[in-house]
Design an enzyme around this catalytic site. Structure first.
Site, mmCIF file in Angstrom:
data_model
loop_
_atom_site.group_PDB
_atom_site.id
_atom_site.type_symbol
_atom_site.label_atom_id
_atom_site.label_comp_id
_atom_site.label_asym_id
_atom_site.label_seq_id
_atom_site.Cartn_x
_atom_site.Cartn_y
_atom_site.Cartn_z
ATOM 1 N N ASP A 199 20.167 73.930 -23.742
ATOM 2 C CA ASP A 199 20.504 72.567 -23.311
ATOM 3 C C ASP A 199 21.669 72.026 -24.147
ATOM 4 O O ASP A 199 22.599 71.402 -23.629
ATOM 5 C CB ASP A 199 19.280 71.631 -23.332
ATOM 6 N N ASP A 215 23.251 82.375 -15.434
ATOM 7 C CA ASP A 215 23.656 81.970 -14.081
ATOM 8 C C ASP A 215 24.167 80.532 -14.113
ATOM 9 O O ASP A 215 25.232 80.212 -13.580
ATOM 10 C CB ASP A 215 22.452 82.096 -13.128
HETATM 11 C C1 IPM Z 1 25.491 84.669 -9.182
HETATM 12 C C2 IPM Z 1 24.672 84.151 -8.020
HETATM 13 C C3 IPM Z 1 23.444 85.016 -7.846
HETATM 14 C C4 IPM Z 1 22.626 84.902 -9.122
HETATM 15 C C5 IPM Z 1 22.549 84.685 -6.642
HETATM 16 C C6 IPM Z 1 23.330 84.468 -5.377
HETATM 17 C C7 IPM Z 1 21.484 85.722 -6.482
HETATM 18 O O1 IPM Z 1 24.358 82.812 -8.180
HETATM 19 O O2 IPM Z 1 25.903 85.855 -9.122
HETATM 20 O O3 IPM Z 1 25.735 83.913 -10.121
HETATM 21 O O4 IPM Z 1 21.865 83.936 -9.278
HETATM 22 O O5 IPM Z 1 22.756 85.792 -9.957
HETATM 23 MN MN MN Z 2 25.323 81.907 -9.874
#
Ligand code: IPM
Ligand code: MN
Ligand code: NAD
Length: 366
Positions: A226, A251
């Site tokens: 965070d 992500d």
């Molecule tokens: C990424 C995408 C993917 C993830 C999804 C679409 C599965 O958001 O490559 O960042 O979460 O890894």
């Molecule tokens: Mn992503």
């Protein structure tokens, strides 16, 4: 060099930006006398509609037979997702199986904004110092993404569960990749975690600390996720260097990083494992701008540079692609989503014109 490449164009803006990246690859191929044989195969939502599967067997065969894979973004607009049953959606049915098929555990997401391009960022220029240069390394085949998923009623109550697990080996191998990278670049490493709440994060940190003992010359810090989200906005250059993240946290923070440098269209990535790797932009299929020839192909062209360097062992060719990409901006061009704001007046290029401009800047062709 002779190599075979599987090309998965994907959905939305995928085919538009993949096309531009292949133009650039062809220019490199000609200049350096390589022979790259590309085989196209369906993948993603479009593959589900035409073949009944987002990752058809024939695509698996093409990928298995290739030395490396170029993948465009996949997915439907969030409001259209219900057109495909959950297990056949491109995320669960194609991307995650692709990642686990080739065990691409290390996802390299460079976040670069040189000082001269500060006007692309929504942040005040004084926050950008000499520029942003962060290499985010995200663990890609473990954690909550790959744990057991349960949806359903239990003892009369509706409920759902996603398990998050990490093994020592899973953390260790990506930590080693990150420390090796920091050692090579002579930069700091920041390890991101949520150890004040999550057992998996406490475990992650223990393994990272153990790996760190083998790298006494790499200065490393750790930061709660965070706070890292906050620091990325308040003091992004404080994170310059290598940043190590687990799957889910990676992500989210890599998209935030895209926002900080001005666009997800500036976010390429490479997914590396013990065998063949694949490259893809960090962003999705951008359904809101698909088919208009306005998407920024930098993310896909930068992914080609990462492929040349990290999958094919051609760092000189990769550098040439990076130089050509940044030359286009230096020459006063931009793409639609980066236009406006403070800074010098720039000419907006379409997706295809941007690709052409990069090709022109590949040395010897100008
Ligand atoms: C990424 C995408 C993917 C993830 C999804 C679409 C599965 O958001 O490559 O960042 O979460 O890894
Ligand atoms: Mn992503
Ligand atoms: P998105 O990343 O597709 O788009 C978010 C925003 O960024 C949009 O405004 C879009 O126009 C903009 N954008 C993204 N790439 C751009 C580019 N190259 N040039 C200019 N602007 C760009 O996120 P979303 O709309 O939430 O997701 C759309 C679909 O993509 C979903 O189905 C999602 O699951 C999928 N997805 C796939 C991947 C992947 O293939 N690795 C990654 C992320 C999302």
């Amino acid at each position: 060099m002779e190599k075979t490449i599987a090309v998965l164009e994907g959905d939305g803006i995928g085919p538009e930006i993949v096309r531009e990246s292949l133009k650039v690859l062809r220019a490199i191929e000609e200049k350096y006398g390589h022979a790259f044989t590309c085989t196209f195969a369906p993948f993603g939502a479009s593959a589900y509609f035409t073949e009944g599967s987002p990752f058809p067997d024939r695509t698996k065969a093409v990928c298995d037979g290739a030395d490396v894979i170029i993948k465009g973004p996949v997915g439907l607009a969030v409001e259209e997702m219900s057109r495909i049953p959950p297990e056949h959606r491109p995320e669960i049915g194609a991307i995650l199986p692709l990642r686990s098929r080739y065990d691409t555990f290390a996802n390299f997401r460079p976040v670069r904004l040189p000082r001269g391009l500060a006007s692309f960022s929504p942040l005040k220029p004084e926050l950008l110092g000499e520029g942003i240069d962060i290499l985010m390394i995200r663990e890609l085949v473990g954690g909550i993404y790959f744990g057991e998923k349960v949806e359903g009623p239990k003892t009369g109550m509706a409920y759902a569960r996603d398990d998050c697990t990490y093994t020592d080996a899973q953390v260790r191998r990506v930590a080693v990749v990150a420390f090796e990278e920091a050692k090579k670049k002579g930069c700091d490493l920041t390890n991101i975690h949520k150890a004040n709440v999550l057992a998996t994060s406490r475990f992650w940190n223990a393994v990272v600390e153990d790996v760190a003992r083998s790298y006494p010359d790499v200065r490393h810090h750790s930061l709660l996720v965070d706070n890292a989200a906050y620091q990325l906005v308040k003091n992004p250059t404080g994170l310059n260097g290598v940043v190590l993240l687990e799957n889910m946290q990676g992500d989210i923070l890599t998209d935030e990083a895209g926002g900080i440098i001005g666009s997800l269209g500036l976010m390429p990535s490479a997914c590396i494992g013990p065998g063949k790797g694949y490259v893809e932009p960090a962003h999705g299929s951008a359904p809101d701008i698909a088919g208009k020839n306005i998407a920024n192909p930098y993310s896909m062209i930068g992914s080609i540079a990462l492929m040349l360097d990290r999958c094919l062992g051609l760092p000189g060719e990769a550098q040439e692609v990076w130089d050509a990409l940044f030359a286009v901006f230096r020459q006063g061009f931009t793409t639609a989503e980066l236009a406006g704001g403070e800074g010098p007046e720039r000419t907006v290029l379409s997706t295809s014109a941007f690709g052409d401009a990069v090709v022109k800047n590949i040395a010897g062709r100008a």
